[in-house]
Design an enzyme around this catalytic site. Structure first.
Site, PDB file in Angstrom:
ATOM      1  N   THR A 197       4.791  51.019  44.310  1.00 24.21           N
ATOM      2  CA  THR A 197       5.994  51.111  45.155  1.00 24.21           C
ATOM      3  C   THR A 197       7.045  50.084  44.761  1.00 24.21           C
ATOM      4  OG1 THR A 197       4.776  51.971  47.032  1.00 24.21           O
ATOM      5  CG2 THR A 197       6.810  50.840  47.540  1.00 24.21           C
TER       6      THR A 197
ATOM      7  N   SER B  32      -0.501  53.677  41.937  1.00 23.25           N
ATOM      8  CA  SER B  32      -1.870  53.151  41.750  1.00 23.25           C
ATOM      9  C   SER B  32      -2.939  54.143  42.211  1.00 23.25           C
ATOM     10  CB  SER B  32      -2.048  51.793  42.431  1.00 23.25           C
ATOM     11  OG  SER B  32      -2.197  51.927  43.826  1.00 23.25           O
TER      12      SER B  32
ATOM     13  N   THR C 194      -0.018  49.186  45.850  1.00 28.58           N
ATOM     14  CA  THR C 194      -0.893  48.555  46.846  1.00 28.58           C
ATOM     15  C   THR C 194      -2.127  49.404  47.174  1.00 28.58           C
ATOM     16  OG1 THR C 194       0.309  49.551  48.695  1.00 28.58           O
ATOM     17  CG2 THR C 194       1.036  47.365  47.970  1.00 28.58           C
ATOM     18  N   ASP C 195      -2.036  50.718  46.931  1.00 27.16           N
ATOM     19  CA  ASP C 195      -3.112  51.600  47.420  1.00 27.16           C
ATOM     20  C   ASP C 195      -4.479  51.274  46.823  1.00 27.16           C
ATOM     21  OD1 ASP C 195      -1.333  52.842  49.061  1.00 27.16           O
ATOM     22  OD2 ASP C 195      -1.038  54.603  47.795  1.00 27.16           O
TER      23      ASP C 195
HETATM   24  N1  ASP Z   1       1.307  54.741  46.419  1.00 27.29           N
HETATM   25  C1  ASP Z   1       1.773  53.421  46.053  1.00 27.29           C
HETATM   26  C2  ASP Z   1       0.867  52.860  44.975  1.00 27.29           C
HETATM   27  O1  ASP Z   1      -0.220  52.480  45.279  1.00 27.29           O
HETATM   28  C3  ASP Z   1       1.779  52.533  47.252  1.00 27.29           C
HETATM   29  C4  ASP Z   1       2.272  51.131  47.002  1.00 27.29           C
HETATM   30  O2  ASP Z   1       2.422  50.648  45.916  1.00 27.29           O
HETATM   31  O3  ASP Z   1       2.527  50.443  48.024  1.00 27.29           O
HETATM   32  O4  ASP Z   1       1.246  52.836  43.831  1.00 27.29           O
END
Ligand code: ASP
Length: 335
Positions: A12, A54, A85-86
């Site tokens: 993100t 991710s 973050t995932d």
């Molecule tokens: N879907 C995103 C990822 O994990 C979520 C994030 O980065 O906060 O790449």
């Protein structure tokens, strides 16, 4: 001046709206351009091995990242990885095993909002991460996020939207960063005298079986030839249910007889497993002597299992390595 390598991988933090949802579009160089003041305090080089949400990061990328860190290890004082973050907690656990005893900090960060939005957490997280990576007291793999510094094996994403998305599970945070000041809770650099050890293999054939009331053990027979290890995500401190047909115990028996690794873990986030407490766990533990997660996070158990399978499939050796503490992953062991 400290020399830091920024490794951009997507997420993100680097995403833009595409009309069909957010996807990573912003390069590592561009990320850095949003925090010009960071470059006054250290020299930062940027590398971009991939650009992924991710959700699409797997153990192949973990190996790629550790290889990249190994190749550049002697040339930098620290590393900052921008990551979605995932699955960040899985990557931070995996890198904790793939790059053990690192005197140099390997910091993983990301954001809940893209860096080009006015109300983003990305600029603070990235600035904090670079500051932390340049601190003499920092070492090993950590996540820096929402003002917390969490050991790479202890992180869990517990919030899908809030800026303080990550918790440190069954362990205190290593440090907090408030108004640009780093306050260390665990200041232990130099206590681990061992040299850094890189691993270049993982065994990805790990299956996670989450129990629900009424689970059928026979389903596990379909999987037995395809996997080397089965992690059973049990209830509470840990037990194997018997709904009258004994199917789950029978399946464990077949996996063990086939020479596979079977591990007990818990679906409860905090305080960990202890299969010896209840008869439903005690009996199974006694018969099969299954390794259990104790206070390790599920992410750490999964990454550690893959890491050990890269070295051995022997049950005794597996157990010995599984119960060796790496980057603060395990405190609670039976007396
Ligand atoms: N879907 C995103 C990822 O994990 C979520 C994030 O980065 O906060 O790449």
């Amino acid at each position: 001046m400290k020399h830091i390598l920024l490794i951009a991988t997507g997420g993100t933090i680097a995403s833009k709206h595409t009309g069909t949802g957010l996807s990573p579009q912003i390069s590592g160089e561009e990320l850095l351009s949003y925090i010009p003041e960071a470059q006054k305090t250290c020299q930062i080089d940027v590398i971009q091995p991939f650009s992924l949400d991710s959700t699409n990061v797997s153990w192949q990328q973990w190996l790629l990242l550790s290889e990249l860190i190994q190749k550049n290890y002697d040339f930098y004082d620290g590393f900052v990885l921008c990551h979605g973050t995932d699955t960040m907690a899985y990557t931070s656990a995996a890198l904790s095993y793939l790059v053990m005893n690192s005197k140099k900090p390997i910091i993983i960060t990301g954001a809940q909002k893209p860096i080009d939005l006015p109300d983003t957490d990305a600029r603070t997280n990235l600035t904090d991460s670079i500051r932390f990576a340049a601190d003499d007291r920092s070492h090993d793999v950590c996540i820096v996020f929402g003002g917390s510094v969490i050991a790479g094996t202890r992180a869990k994403k517990e919030k899908t939207k809030s800026y303080n998305a990550f918790s440190s599970i069954n362990y205190p945070p290593i440090a907090v960063i408030q108004d640009r000041r780093i306050i260390f809770y665990i200041d232990d650099k130099g206590q681990n005298k061992k040299e850094v050890v890189f691993s270049d293999r993982l065994g990805g054939k790990v299956f996670l079986y989450r129990l629900i009331p009424g689970s059928d053990g026979e389903i596990l027979d379909i999987l037995i030839d395809r996997y080397d290890a089965l992690i059973i995500e049990s209830f509470g401190v840990g037990g194997i249910p018997d709904y009258g047909d004994g199917s789950i115990k029978a399946a464990i028996d077949r996996w063990i007889s086939a020479g596979k690794i079977v591990i007990m873990a818990t679906q409860v986030t905090n305080e960990g497993s202890d299969m010896s407490v209840y008869e439903v766990g005690h009996a199974v533990k006694n018969i099969y002597d299954l390794p259990e997660s104790y206070d390790m996070t599920l992410e750490a158990v999964i990454a550690k299992t893959m890491w050990i399978l890269g070295k051995t499939k022997d049950r005794k050796e597996f157990r010995e390595i599984f119960y060796t503490t790496v980057n603060h992953d395990l405190l609670f062991l039976p007396e």
